[in-house]
Enzyme design. Structure first.
Site, PDB file in Angstrom:
ATOM      1  N   ASP A   2       1.436   1.989  -6.815  1.00  0.00           N
ATOM      2  CA  ASP A   2       0.121   1.327  -7.211  1.00  0.00           C
ATOM      3  C   ASP A   2      -0.786   1.261  -5.972  1.00  0.00           C
TER       4      ASP A   2
ATOM      5  N   ASP B  69       5.184  -8.452   6.918  1.00  0.00           N
ATOM      6  CA  ASP B  69       6.085  -8.555   5.650  1.00  0.00           C
ATOM      7  C   ASP B  69       5.568  -9.939   4.809  1.00  0.00           C
TER       8      ASP B  69
ATOM      9  N   SER C  36       3.631  -9.022 -14.117  1.00  0.00           N
ATOM     10  CA  SER C  36       4.215  -8.183 -14.953  1.00  0.00           C
ATOM     11  C   SER C  36       4.879  -8.611 -16.299  1.00  0.00           C
TER      12      SER C  36
ATOM     13  N   LEU D 138      -0.126  -6.316  -4.163  1.00  0.00           N
ATOM     14  CA  LEU D 138       0.890  -5.684  -4.750  1.00  0.00           C
ATOM     15  C   LEU D 138       2.427  -5.381  -4.220  1.00  0.00           C
TER      16      LEU D 138
ATOM     17  N   TYR E 118      13.811 -10.887 -10.906  1.00  0.00           N
ATOM     18  CA  TYR E 118      12.789 -10.269 -10.848  1.00  0.00           C
ATOM     19  C   TYR E 118      11.598 -11.150 -11.688  1.00  0.00           C
TER      20      TYR E 118
ATOM     21  N   LYS F 290       8.631 -13.064 -10.492  1.00  0.00           N
ATOM     22  CA  LYS F 290       7.115 -12.992 -10.850  1.00  0.00           C
ATOM     23  C   LYS F 290       6.170 -14.095 -11.457  1.00  0.00           C
TER      24      LYS F 290
ATOM     25  N   ILE G 278       0.773  -1.204  -0.011  1.00  0.00           N
ATOM     26  CA  ILE G 278       0.162  -0.187   0.145  1.00  0.00           C
ATOM     27  C   ILE G 278       0.979   1.169   0.004  1.00  0.00           C
ATOM     28  N   THR G 279       2.176   1.247   0.409  1.00  0.00           N
ATOM     29  CA  THR G 279       2.982   2.306   0.535  1.00  0.00           C
ATOM     30  C   THR G 279       3.728   2.686  -1.045  1.00  0.00           C
ATOM     31  N   GLY G 280       3.313   1.714  -1.798  1.00  0.00           N
ATOM     32  CA  GLY G 280       4.186   1.772  -3.074  1.00  0.00           C
ATOM     33  C   GLY G 280       3.237   2.637  -3.917  1.00  0.00           C
TER      34      GLY G 280
ATOM     35  N   GLU H 289       7.349  -8.053 -17.633  1.00  0.00           N
ATOM     36  CA  GLU H 289       8.766  -8.447 -17.322  1.00  0.00           C
ATOM     37  C   GLU H 289       8.845 -10.092 -17.500  1.00  0.00           C
TER      38      GLU H 289
HETATM   39  P1  NAP Z   1       6.675  -0.069  -5.497  1.00  0.00           P
HETATM   40  O1  NAP Z   1       6.253   1.362  -5.858  1.00  0.00           O
HETATM   41  O2  NAP Z   1       8.131  -0.404  -5.624  1.00  0.00           O
HETATM   42  O3  NAP Z   1       5.876  -0.699  -4.327  1.00  0.00           O
HETATM   43  C1  NAP Z   1       6.129  -1.870  -3.759  1.00  0.00           C
HETATM   44  C2  NAP Z   1       5.461  -1.943  -2.715  1.00  0.00           C
HETATM   45  O4  NAP Z   1       5.613  -3.175  -1.827  1.00  0.00           O
HETATM   46  C3  NAP Z   1       5.927  -0.922  -1.364  1.00  0.00           C
HETATM   47  O5  NAP Z   1       4.972  -0.714  -0.695  1.00  0.00           O
HETATM   48  C4  NAP Z   1       6.893  -1.807  -0.632  1.00  0.00           C
HETATM   49  O6  NAP Z   1       7.125  -1.287   0.997  1.00  0.00           O
HETATM   50  C5  NAP Z   1       6.257  -3.032  -0.684  1.00  0.00           C
HETATM   51  N1  NAP Z   1       7.274  -4.296  -0.168  1.00  0.00           N
HETATM   52  C6  NAP Z   1       8.461  -4.696  -0.666  1.00  0.00           C
HETATM   53  N2  NAP Z   1       9.043  -5.856  -0.095  1.00  0.00           N
HETATM   54  C7  NAP Z   1       8.173  -6.046   0.873  1.00  0.00           C
HETATM   55  C8  NAP Z   1       7.966  -7.063   1.915  1.00  0.00           C
HETATM   56  N3  NAP Z   1       8.749  -7.792   2.126  1.00  0.00           N
HETATM   57  N4  NAP Z   1       6.868  -7.255   2.833  1.00  0.00           N
HETATM   58  C9  NAP Z   1       5.700  -6.183   2.529  1.00  0.00           C
HETATM   59  N5  NAP Z   1       5.757  -5.304   1.702  1.00  0.00           N
HETATM   60  C10 NAP Z   1       6.948  -5.167   0.605  1.00  0.00           C
HETATM   61  O7  NAP Z   1       5.941  -0.736  -6.770  1.00  0.00           O
HETATM   62  P2  NAP Z   1       4.801  -0.343  -7.876  1.00  0.00           P
HETATM   63  O8  NAP Z   1       5.137   0.229  -9.127  1.00  0.00           O
HETATM   64  O9  NAP Z   1       3.581   0.125  -6.891  1.00  0.00           O
HETATM   65  O10 NAP Z   1       4.201  -1.850  -8.395  1.00  0.00           O
HETATM   66  C11 NAP Z   1       3.150  -2.618  -7.586  1.00  0.00           C
HETATM   67  C12 NAP Z   1       3.281  -4.009  -7.942  1.00  0.00           C
HETATM   68  O11 NAP Z   1       2.997  -4.137  -9.310  1.00  0.00           O
HETATM   69  C13 NAP Z   1       4.668  -4.653  -7.636  1.00  0.00           C
HETATM   70  O12 NAP Z   1       4.599  -5.966  -7.078  1.00  0.00           O
HETATM   71  C14 NAP Z   1       5.443  -4.480  -8.898  1.00  0.00           C
HETATM   72  O13 NAP Z   1       6.152  -5.548  -8.907  1.00  0.00           O
HETATM   73  C15 NAP Z   1       4.203  -4.780  -9.837  1.00  0.00           C
HETATM   74  N6  NAP Z   1       4.259  -4.234 -11.235  1.00  0.00           N
HETATM   75  C16 NAP Z   1       4.462  -3.010 -11.236  1.00  0.00           C
HETATM   76  C17 NAP Z   1       4.693  -2.516 -12.688  1.00  0.00           C
HETATM   77  C18 NAP Z   1       4.942  -0.775 -13.030  1.00  0.00           C
HETATM   78  O14 NAP Z   1       5.304  -0.644 -14.005  1.00  0.00           O
HETATM   79  N7  NAP Z   1       4.662  -0.008 -11.716  1.00  0.00           N
HETATM   80  C19 NAP Z   1       4.223  -3.187 -13.672  1.00  0.00           C
HETATM   81  C20 NAP Z   1       3.998  -4.596 -13.420  1.00  0.00           C
HETATM   82  C21 NAP Z   1       4.160  -5.146 -12.454  1.00  0.00           C
HETATM   83  P3  NAP Z   1       8.114  -0.331   1.195  1.00  0.00           P
HETATM   84  O15 NAP Z   1       7.317   1.302   0.909  1.00  0.00           O
HETATM   85  O16 NAP Z   1       8.304  -0.395   2.525  1.00  0.00           O
HETATM   86  O17 NAP Z   1       9.266  -0.551   0.279  1.00  0.00           O
HETATM   87  O1  F7E Z   2      13.458   0.530 -16.868  1.00  0.00           O
HETATM   88  C1  F7E Z   2      16.304   1.445 -19.319  1.00  0.00           C
HETATM   89  C2  F7E Z   2      16.371   0.045 -18.650  1.00  0.00           C
HETATM   90  O2  F7E Z   2      13.573   0.658 -14.404  1.00  0.00           O
HETATM   91  C3  F7E Z   2      13.047   0.739 -18.376  1.00  0.00           C
HETATM   92  C4  F7E Z   2       9.177  -2.028 -13.250  1.00  0.00           C
HETATM   93  O3  F7E Z   2       8.069  -1.365 -12.721  1.00  0.00           O
HETATM   94  O4  F7E Z   2       8.323  -2.250 -15.191  1.00  0.00           O
HETATM   95  C5  F7E Z   2       9.453  -2.018 -14.554  1.00  0.00           C
HETATM   96  O5  F7E Z   2      10.637  -2.534 -14.684  1.00  0.00           O
HETATM   97  C6  F7E Z   2      13.899   0.662 -19.503  1.00  0.00           C
HETATM   98  C7  F7E Z   2      14.945  -0.650 -19.043  1.00  0.00           C
HETATM   99  O6  F7E Z   2      11.642  -0.151 -15.586  1.00  0.00           O
HETATM  100  C8  F7E Z   2      18.303   3.656 -17.101  1.00  0.00           C
HETATM  101  O7  F7E Z   2      17.572  -0.667 -18.972  1.00  0.00           O
HETATM  102  C9  F7E Z   2      18.157   3.224 -19.403  1.00  0.00           C
HETATM  103  O8  F7E Z   2      15.318  -1.045 -20.494  1.00  0.00           O
HETATM  104  O9  F7E Z   2      12.011   2.063 -15.542  1.00  0.00           O
HETATM  105  P1  F7E Z   2      12.987   0.723 -15.630  1.00  0.00           P
HETATM  106  P2  F7E Z   2      11.527  -1.751 -15.976  1.00  0.00           P
HETATM  107  O10 F7E Z   2      12.902  -2.509 -15.797  1.00  0.00           O
HETATM  108  O11 F7E Z   2      10.833  -1.935 -17.224  1.00  0.00           O
HETATM  109  C10 F7E Z   2       8.156  -3.637 -15.161  1.00  0.00           C
HETATM  110  C11 F7E Z   2       6.866  -3.774 -16.134  1.00  0.00           C
HETATM  111  C12 F7E Z   2       7.849  -4.011 -13.698  1.00  0.00           C
HETATM  112  O12 F7E Z   2       7.043  -5.100 -13.572  1.00  0.00           O
HETATM  113  C13 F7E Z   2       8.968  -3.502 -12.805  1.00  0.00           C
HETATM  114  O13 F7E Z   2       8.380  -3.678 -11.494  1.00  0.00           O
HETATM  115  O14 F7E Z   2      14.893   1.861 -19.154  1.00  0.00           O
HETATM  116  N1  F7E Z   2      16.961   2.558 -18.714  1.00  0.00           N
HETATM  117  N2  F7E Z   2      18.696   3.948 -18.452  1.00  0.00           N
HETATM  118  C14 F7E Z   2      17.095   2.667 -17.452  1.00  0.00           C
HETATM  119  N3  F7E Z   2      16.327   2.244 -16.395  1.00  0.00           N
HETATM  120  C15 F7E Z   2      16.654   2.902 -15.130  1.00  0.00           C
HETATM  121  N4  F7E Z   2      15.782   2.595 -14.126  1.00  0.00           N
HETATM  122  N5  F7E Z   2      17.756   3.666 -15.046  1.00  0.00           N
HETATM  123  C16 F7E Z   2      18.394   3.942 -15.798  1.00  0.00           C
HETATM  124  O15 F7E Z   2      19.245   5.008 -15.672  1.00  0.00           O
END
Ligand code: NAP
Ligand code: F7E
Length: 323
Positions: free
Chosen positions: A13, A58, A125, A80, A149, A153, A9-11, A127
């Site tokens: 989404d 956790d 994801s 999430l 990762y 997933k 919830i602190t993230g 990914e």
């Molecule tokens: P985020 O901002 O990194 O938030 C992750 C959350 O998980 C935070 O609240 C974090 O808490 C919590 N967390 C991490 N480890 C934990 C643990 N061991 N126990 C309890 N809580 C824990 O991620 P998001 O972008 O909101 O994404 C939400 C979900 O969707 C994630 O599962 C991510 O992998 C998935 N996802 C994201 C994307 C995207 O583009 N954003 C795309 C596809 C899937 P703290 O605040 O304490 O660290």
């Molecule tokens: O990277 C390139 C990097 O870290 C996007 C997570 O929410 O989406 C996210 O994962 C792209 C990659 O996101 C930098 O190599 C270049 O190709 O923003 P990102 P991600 O890895 O796609 C998926 C769907 C999830 O599920 C994940 O939780 O950008 N890139 N230069 C860089 N990326 C970062 N972070 N920093 C750079 O300097």
């Protein structure tokens, strides 16, 4: 009154989803992991920190999930929580496996023990597609994860499918493509860029060091994507859905949009730093959201230009407020 438990919830989404569910009249509880410094800034940003019940726990600790479930008594659970930064998953592969992979199993098992009728959403994801097997990825595209990762997933994804098939539980996986917002973590590339552009524009930073700027992503707005999560749990049947915009853009072009917005040329500031290259890259992700549109009636509403503008305005305001 409907009741939901959100892990993560602190993230990014988690905060947007909590706001959406509160607006729909839900009682919202959230699992919060103990950290040395406060993690509720996103809930505060959205003005909902005092409207949700935060329960300590956790994902790597099954008893704490069971206790949270007993306390929250949810009718819906949104899993999430995860170690969600792909780059960190090579540095902390075991931690990533435990929270992002086994953590899903903990929540599924706690749900099964509490009440098999609780509806469960898993944050899968894009990914998982990794080294893509189809040029446009749908629910039928085979998986080929490229990072610890992505592998973790995939475990959580198949466990979610397996609990649906084994125990007839209402478990759904949303295969979400990248989604961003002003609440995105600073380490992800979109927010790293908008924060840097704001700082460069306001004279606080000289350059922006990035890795592979030829990578292509299908970027949407997190506020749109949490609606798809909720819709999945309102259907008659549990299923898995790709959630994406159907367009993709290079990191380079995303930078150009951001620098153009403040009247600067990205080529004058972006420096390629191999330290940001990944051991195995996902070169391109492009989703086909046709099923989500047909079944859920969901589609992405926010263009990449509007998203980047929204993020930049928020970062410009933050940097000005720091002065
Ligand atoms: P985020 O901002 O990194 O938030 C992750 C959350 O998980 C935070 O609240 C974090 O808490 C919590 N967390 C991490 N480890 C934990 C643990 N061991 N126990 C309890 N809580 C824990 O991620 P998001 O972008 O909101 O994404 C939400 C979900 O969707 C994630 O599962 C991510 O992998 C998935 N996802 C994201 C994307 C995207 O583009 N954003 C795309 C596809 C899937 P703290 O605040 O304490 O660290
Ligand atoms: O990277 C390139 C990097 O870290 C996007 C997570 O929410 O989406 C996210 O994962 C792209 C990659 O996101 C930098 O190599 C270049 O190709 O923003 P990102 P991600 O890895 O796609 C998926 C769907 C999830 O599920 C994940 O939780 O950008 N890139 N230069 C860089 N990326 C970062 N972070 N920093 C750079 O300097």
């Amino acid at each position: 009154m409907k009741s939901a438990l959100i892990t993560g919830i602190t993230g990014q989404d988690g905060a947007y989803l909590a706001k959406l569910l509160l607006n729909k009249g839900y009682h919202v509880s959230g699992l919060i992991a103990r950290r040395a410094t406060p993690t509720t800034w996103r809930l505060q940003y959205l003005g909902i920190a005092n409207e949700v019940d935060l329960i300590n726990g956790d994902l790597t600790d099954l008893p704490s999930i069971v206790r949270a479930m007993n306390k929250a008594k949810p009718s819906e659970i949104y899993n999430l929580g995860a170690q969600s930064f792909v780059a960190s998953s090579w540095q902390q592969p075991v931690l990533t496996a435990q929270s992002t992979g086994i953590g899903v199993l903990h929540v599924l098992e706690a749900t099964r023990l509490a009440d098999c009728a609780i509806r469960f959403y898993q944050a899968s994801s894009s990914e998982m597609f990794g080294l893509v097997r189809d040029p446009i990825q749908s629910e039928a595209t085979p998986f080929y994860p490229r990072s610890p990762y992505g592998v973790a997933k995939l475990f959580g994804h198949w466990m979610t499918v397996n609990y649906r098939e084994s125990f007839n539980m209402f478990t759904c996986s949303g295969i979400l493509f990248n989604h961003e917002s002003p609440l995105r973590g600073i380490e992800f590339v979109t927010r790293k860029v908008t924060d840097a552009v704001a700082r460069i524009k306001l004279g606080q930073q000289k350059d922006l060091r990035l890795g592979n700027i030829d990578a292509k992503r299908d970027w949407g707005y997190a506020g749109d994507y949490v609606e798809a999560m909720w819709l999945m749990l309102q259907q008659e049947q549990a299923d898995d859905y790709v959630v994406a915009t159907g367009r993709c853009t290079t990191v380079r072009d995303m930078c150009k949009i951001a620098f153009d917005y403040v009247g600067l040329n990205y080529e004058d500031y972006v420096v390629i730093d191999p330290a940001y290259y990944r051991p195995a890259e996902v070169d391109i992700l492009l989703g086909n959201p046709a099923k989500a549109k047909k079944v859920l009636g969901w589609e992405a509403k926010t263009s990449l230009h509007d998203l980047i503008e929204m993020m930049l305005e928020a970062d410009l305001a933050r940097v000005r407020a720091e002065k």
